[in-house]
Design an enzyme around this catalytic site. Structure first.
Site, PDB file in Angstrom:
ATOM      1  N   ASP A  75       0.812  -1.212   0.000  1.00 52.56           N
ATOM      2  CA  ASP A  75       0.000   0.000   0.000  1.00 52.56           C
ATOM      3  C   ASP A  75       0.847   1.265   0.000  1.00 52.56           C
ATOM      4  OD1 ASP A  75      -1.908  -2.019   0.464  1.00 52.56           O
ATOM      5  OD2 ASP A  75      -3.218  -0.604   1.493  1.00 52.56           O
ATOM      6  N   ARG A 154       0.332   3.160  17.651  1.00 53.15           N
ATOM      7  CA  ARG A 154       0.033   4.358  16.854  1.00 53.15           C
ATOM      8  C   ARG A 154       0.444   5.679  17.519  1.00 53.15           C
ATOM      9  NH1 ARG A 154       0.738   1.109  13.165  1.00 53.15           N
ATOM     10  NH2 ARG A 154      -1.033   0.199  12.058  1.00 53.15           N
ATOM     11  N   ASP A 183      -7.350   2.637  11.931  1.00 60.22           N
ATOM     12  CA  ASP A 183      -6.058   3.321  11.980  1.00 60.22           C
ATOM     13  C   ASP A 183      -6.107   4.735  11.414  1.00 60.22           C
ATOM     14  OD1 ASP A 183      -4.470   1.637  13.410  1.00 60.22           O
ATOM     15  OD2 ASP A 183      -3.606   0.610  11.682  1.00 60.22           O
ATOM     16  N   SER A 239      -3.222  -8.689   4.576  1.00 58.52           N
ATOM     17  CA  SER A 239      -2.273  -7.660   5.014  1.00 58.52           C
ATOM     18  C   SER A 239      -1.904  -7.912   6.470  1.00 58.52           C
ATOM     19  CB  SER A 239      -2.867  -6.267   4.846  1.00 58.52           C
ATOM     20  OG  SER A 239      -3.996  -6.115   5.683  1.00 58.52           O
TER      21      SER A 239
END
Length: 471
Positions: A75, A154, A183, A239
């Site tokens: 990606d 994150r 996310d 993924s």
């Protein structure tokens, strides 16, 4: 002849640049590629000057400068190339949060795709100390199963990205999060909280991008067109997101919640059925709810908190070889859709089980109830929903520290074929006084007077009698 042309071009360019600078415009520069072309294709000097000069802003992306959160995967590699095609100068940023990644290969890959700079930042220590350990202290969990591995990383990733963006003069930051996932919320709430005027490019929410790349097949085709090497193939399209705490798997065949994950999907842990037949026994020592030592009784190895990253990595090693930490769940995303995810969290699963057990021995019952109700569940939801940089998270963190003051002691743990089995515990410090073996014994009174329970029970029965109908 070439020397005369170069001299003429250079003198005219310099004079014109001085004129432009005086007028308040940026200077002009000779484009070396066009220069080589025109030296072999004679044109009048005045026409040469027109073609050989360009404004400096055109050499750095006329739409501005972007710092892209780059993973090296499919990606973000395609997004990097696409942003350049769209007219941006793109810098790439990689956060080392413990994922098993060849960062040098990824750095070179980003440069090959077209990044003007690549930043690789080691964030493992702050990830463990600032995020993982507080999550363990809080027994943080989402929907009773998910240990929040993706969510935990994150805040530190986004914080460093904003720091670099500010330093490098980037007007934009970008990421590869899907428009259906959590996310995007986690990253962007952190961006805006830390730099109020930052602009975000989220390609998976732009029609021009997602209409062009309707699925992973389109991304793979674009990567082939751009000569971007990728590990992902059409045969294994799921993924992953990996960090020191866990790895996640989603998409592809996993989108059918009734499909059993293939055995070769799991990357970190050995299949529990194939794990050693001999249990591995360890003792974990906690101080104020934080692990400070791991003693392996099978081989005598001792790991201490001198290096928190090394200690946590060692717990991961133990969990991985004993098949600990696999879960396969369907969860409720923040944006309102259901999502199937598979996770491996070896070290975190061991620590959480041991920490919960020690709290049973060292934490006051009412305080533990308040912490479970008012900190554990809200803390997990705050992390999951990307609200880390919020006043409520700060409040909960300060409250959490108070609850962990007396969570000190040791927990004996057996690791066996995917299971974490508690085999004993011992308290130290003030928390040790909560458990009195004589008081709790069924073989002696230990200062406890059984007749006192009579009035205790009758007082609590008053309310119940008023609620239920008389016989």
């Amino acid at each position: 002849k070439k020397k005369r042309v170069l001299s003429l071009i250079d003198s005219r360019t310099q004079r014109r640049s001085r004129h432009y600078i005086k007028a308040g415009h940026p200077p002009l520069f000779v484009n070396p590629q066009l220069l080589q072309f025109f030296l072999h294709n004679p044109l009048p000097p005045f026409l040469l000057h027109t073609h050989l000069t360009c404004n400096m802003t055109n050499t750095t992306g006329n739409k501005g400068r972007v710092l892209l959160a780059y993973s090296g995967g499919l990606d973000t590699s395609c997004i990097l190339a696409w942003l350049i095609d769209e007219g941006y100068e793109v810098m790439a940023y990689m956060a080392d949060v413990g994922q098993e990644e060849d960062f040098e290969a990824a750095r070179l890959k980003a440069l090959k795709v077209g990044a003007t700079k690549v930043f690789v930042e080691n964030l493992k220590k702050e990830f463990v100390e600032e995020i993982i350990y507080p999550a363990i202290q809080a027994n943080a969990v989402y929907e009773t199963v998910y240990l929040l591995g993706t969510s935990l990383a994150r805040p530190v990733i986004a914080r460093k990205q904003i720091e670099i963006a500010a330093r490098e003069g980037c007007q934009f930051v970008s990421h590869g999060c899907t428009g259906k996932g959590n996310d995007q919320v986690r990253f962007e709430l952190a961006y805006y909280a830390l730099k109020h005027d930052i602009k975000v490019i989220a390609p998976w929410r732009l029609p021009v991008f997602y209409n062009r790349f309707a699925g992973r097949k389109d991304l793979l085709a674009y990567a082939a067109q751009k000569n971007i090497p990728v590990f992902q193939t059409a045969a294994k399209p799921w993924s992953t997101d990996e960090n020191l705490f866990h790895i996640s798997y989603e998409a592809g065949i996993l989108e059918d919640p009734n499909n059993t994950p293939p055995k070769d999907m799991w990357k970190l842990t050995v299949d529990p059925e194939d794990a050693p037949n001999t249990p591995e026994r360890i003792t974990i020592t906690f101080v104020e709810g934080i692990p400070v030592k791991v003693h392996n009784h099978n081989d005598g190895h001792i790991e201490t908190s001198v290096d928190p990253v090394r200690l946590f990595t060692y717990l991961n090693t133990l969990g991985r070889r004993n098949g600990v930490g696999r879960v396969d769940i369907v969860e409720s995303r923040f944006i309102g859709v259901k999502s199937r995810g598979c996770y491996e969290t070896p070290g975190g699963t061991i620590l959480r089980a041991a920490h919960i057990d020690l709290e049973g021995l060292t934490l006051d019952g009412q305080l533990r109830h308040l912490r479970d109700t008012n900190i554990s569940v809200p803390f997990g939801r705050i992390l999951y929903n990307g609200q880390y940089f919020s006043p409520e998270r700060e409040y909960l963190t300060h409250s959490l520290e108070f609850t962990q003051r007396h969570v000190n002691g040791e927990v004996k743990v057996k690791l066996y074929k995917g299971n974490v089995v508690i085999e004993g515990r011992k308290a130290s410090g003030p928390g040790a006084k909560l458990y009195n073996i004589e008081e709790s014994s069924m073989d002696e009174l230990g200062g406890y007077e059984p007749t006192d329970a009579d009035g205790f029970i009758k007082v609590h029965a008053i309310r119940l009698k008023k609620w239920t109908p008389a016989a």
